[in-house]
Design a protein around this motif. Structure first.
Motif, PDB file in Angstrom:
ATOM      1  N   LEU A 156     -19.531  48.686  35.638  1.00 36.97           N
ATOM      2  CA  LEU A 156     -19.447  47.395  34.976  1.00 36.97           C
ATOM      3  C   LEU A 156     -20.023  46.289  35.847  1.00 36.97           C
ATOM      4  CD1 LEU A 156     -15.887  48.030  33.600  1.00 36.97           C
ATOM      5  CD2 LEU A 156     -17.944  47.793  32.215  1.00 36.97           C
ATOM      6  N   PHE A 160     -19.988  41.026  32.542  1.00 38.73           N
ATOM      7  CA  PHE A 160     -19.312  41.651  31.410  1.00 38.73           C
ATOM      8  C   PHE A 160     -18.224  42.579  31.961  1.00 38.73           C
ATOM      9  CE2 PHE A 160     -23.782  41.007  30.247  1.00 38.73           C
ATOM     10  CZ  PHE A 160     -23.656  40.223  29.122  1.00 38.73           C
ATOM     11  N   ALA A 238     -26.792  43.128  31.930  1.00 37.64           N
ATOM     12  CA  ALA A 238     -25.898  44.158  31.398  1.00 37.64           C
ATOM     13  C   ALA A 238     -25.741  45.290  32.410  1.00 37.64           C
ATOM     14  CB  ALA A 238     -26.426  44.703  30.077  1.00 37.64           C
ATOM     15  N   SER A 239     -24.611  45.955  32.345  1.00 35.92           N
ATOM     16  CA  SER A 239     -24.233  46.974  33.322  1.00 35.92           C
ATOM     17  C   SER A 239     -24.677  48.365  32.893  1.00 35.92           C
ATOM     18  CB  SER A 239     -22.711  46.960  33.498  1.00 35.92           C
ATOM     19  OG  SER A 239     -22.089  47.461  32.315  1.00 35.92           O
ATOM     20  N   ASP A 245     -21.123  46.134  26.978  1.00 39.45           N
ATOM     21  CA  ASP A 245     -21.483  44.752  27.254  1.00 39.45           C
ATOM     22  C   ASP A 245     -22.156  44.090  26.052  1.00 39.45           C
ATOM     23  OD1 ASP A 245     -20.678  45.350  29.836  1.00 39.45           O
ATOM     24  OD2 ASP A 245     -22.711  45.572  30.614  1.00 39.45           O
TER      25      ASP A 245
END
Length: 263
Positions: A156, A160, A238-239, A245
């Motif tokens: 993560l 997010f 974004a992860s 996310d």
């Protein structure tokens, strides 16, 4: 949970929705519950979704020895046929993206479109993030809390953030044996499609979060550069779990790409 059997193995899966067939392929240590309810609910109105568990995960048959990404691609092909499809759109993430690459190379006629998320092609030009190795080392200790916390940090991004308690609840909702994950890790380390991807004639898009700590974004860019005509979509910050996310954006990308392929 439904099940399909072939070649002496049983694979558990969930099936939801209606429309074009869509196979979801999870990553290392992932099970089909890790797609998340929100993301699946966004796919349901547009796709007949099947999300299966890899060998050794959940209620699928035990992994009875070391396997390769090619073996897992054969599993995916068997699931497509076993659920009654002649072909399907395919979305594979992380290790599942490696499986998707081999599925395209080995069973291309079964794939209508392929979306490869947060994955890598192997070879000398790219590498896994150090956080992946830390997560594997943590899992090898058999200390569940340490392993979950390390995976949480890897998967993560700061922007997010899913609550840790939610991540733990989802992760532990199905059986994910450590020996199987270590076999997945061995297979991932040996994965290398970099010399073969340029031979593909397929409809492929690559999605990658720019905040992915475990699988740096250069890996997604590398895959897209190797596949002729591949479409690259980068999700800002974004992860590794980018569909958590950005669930709406990810679902839209799948829908749009499937629609474009049908024209």
């Amino acid at each position: 949970m439904q099940k399909v059997e072939f070649d002496g193995r049983r694979f558990s899966y969930i099936r939801r929705g209606q429309g074009e067939p869509l196979l979801l392929i999870q990553g290392m240590s992932g099970h089909n519950g890790m797609w998340g309810e929100e993301f699946l609910s966004l796919l349901e109105p547009h796709f007949d979704v099947v999300a299966y568990n890899h060998r050794g995960i959940g209620e699928s048959s035990w992994a009875d020895g070391q396997f390769t990404m090619s073996d897992l691609a054969d599993d995916a092909a068997g699931v497509i046929r076993g659920v009654g499809w002649s072909s399907a759109h395919v979305f594979g993430i992380s290790m599942g993206g490696m499986v998707t690459q081999e599925l395209l190379l080995r069973h291309g006629a079964l794939v209508r479109t392929a979306t490869i998320g947060c994955s890598w092609a192997g070879g000398p030009d790219v590498s896994l993030g150090e956080t992946v190795r830390r997560a594997i080392a943590a899992m090898s200790t058999r200390d569940a809390d340490h392993a979950l916390k390390t995976a949480y940090e890897m998967n993560l991004s700061p922007r997010f953030v899913m609550p840790y308690e939610d991540y733990v609840s989802i992760s532990l909702s199905q059986r994910v044996p450590v020996p199987v994950v270590l076999m997945q890790w061995e297979a991932a380390q040996r994965h290398d499609t970099s010399a073969r991807l340029p031979s593909l004639n397929a409809k492929v898009q690559v999605i990658h979060g720019t905040g992915d700590a475990g699988m740096p974004v250069r890996n997604g860019e590398h895959i897209a550069s190797l596949i002729p005509g591949a479409r690259l979509e980068l999700l800002q910050d974004a992860s590794h779990l980018f569909w958590f996310d950005e669930p709406f954006r990810t679902a839209d990308l799948l829908k749009q790409f499937a629609a474009l392929a049908d024209k």
